[in-house]
Design a protein around this motif. Structure first.
Motif, PDB file in Angstrom:
ATOM      1  N   ASP A  44     -34.334  21.663  81.506  1.00  0.00           N
ATOM      2  CA  ASP A  44     -34.464  21.678  80.053  1.00  0.00           C
ATOM      3  C   ASP A  44     -35.894  21.418  79.581  1.00  0.00           C
ATOM      4  O   ASP A  44     -36.151  21.346  78.388  1.00  0.00           O
ATOM      5  CB  ASP A  44     -33.506  20.681  79.412  1.00  0.00           C
ATOM      6  N   LYS A  46     -37.703  18.786  79.621  1.00  0.00           N
ATOM      7  CA  LYS A  46     -37.933  17.520  78.924  1.00  0.00           C
ATOM      8  C   LYS A  46     -38.819  16.580  79.742  1.00  0.00           C
ATOM      9  O   LYS A  46     -39.633  15.859  79.171  1.00  0.00           O
ATOM     10  CB  LYS A  46     -36.600  16.815  78.635  1.00  0.00           C
ATOM     11  N   ARG A  85     -41.823  26.176  74.949  1.00  0.00           N
ATOM     12  CA  ARG A  85     -41.057  25.703  73.796  1.00  0.00           C
ATOM     13  C   ARG A  85     -41.119  24.185  73.707  1.00  0.00           C
ATOM     14  O   ARG A  85     -41.293  23.620  72.637  1.00  0.00           O
ATOM     15  CB  ARG A  85     -39.608  26.172  73.905  1.00  0.00           C
ATOM     16  N   HIS A  86     -40.952  23.522  74.833  1.00  0.00           N
ATOM     17  CA  HIS A  86     -41.047  22.065  74.901  1.00  0.00           C
ATOM     18  C   HIS A  86     -42.106  21.707  75.937  1.00  0.00           C
ATOM     19  O   HIS A  86     -42.080  22.218  77.047  1.00  0.00           O
ATOM     20  CB  HIS A  86     -39.720  21.429  75.336  1.00  0.00           C
ATOM     21  N   THR A  87     -42.990  20.819  75.558  1.00  0.00           N
ATOM     22  CA  THR A  87     -43.946  20.300  76.531  1.00  0.00           C
ATOM     23  C   THR A  87     -43.313  19.074  77.167  1.00  0.00           C
ATOM     24  O   THR A  87     -42.966  18.122  76.471  1.00  0.00           O
ATOM     25  CB  THR A  87     -45.272  19.921  75.861  1.00  0.00           C
TER      26      THR A  87
END
Length: 130
Positions: A44, A46, A85-87
């Protein structure tokens, strides 16, 4: 086993972070030859575990504190360099496998020289008996 996309992301993160770590001015981080051994990102995106190998490590606790304080800068710079999209949040782990391998190799070499010297002594005793 990571998917191809996740494996490419791991390689990109490893390449980018290795360049960014050279720019960190914290002396706690610059205490030896620092290299990134592996990067594991959760699916994901995260969290990201970064495994580091340090040649000439003097203060592991100081290194961990320096990396923790620089993680915000590294995460922001990583986000700017990679269009994700997410670092992921960076978690640094010191990998001691190189030191362990070198120590085991030295122990095996020392063991080999001890066996060789015992064989030489045994051969010397055999010649003295004749």
């Amino acid at each position: 086993m990571p998917t191809n996309k996740l494996q490419r992301i791991n390689e990109d993160i490893q390449r980018t972070l290795s360049a960014l770590l050279r720019e960190v001015k914290d002396l706690r981080v610059q205490q030896g030859m620092l290299s990134i051994v592996a990067v594991e990102t959760t699916p994901d995106l995260k969290f990201c575990k970064v495994y580091l190998s340090v040649l000439g490590l003097e203060d592991e606790k100081g290194l961990n504190q320096g990396l923790k304080s620089a993680s915000g800068y590294l995460r922001r710079a990583l986000g700017q360099a990679l269009s994700l999209r997410h670092t992921p949040e960076l978690i640094f782990k010191v990998d001691k496998s190189m030191e362990y391998g070198a120590r085991m190799s030295k122990l095996l070499q020392d063991l080999g020289t001890v066996e060789l010297s015992e064989e030489a002594l045994d051969a010397g005793d055999d010649e003295a008996d004749e």
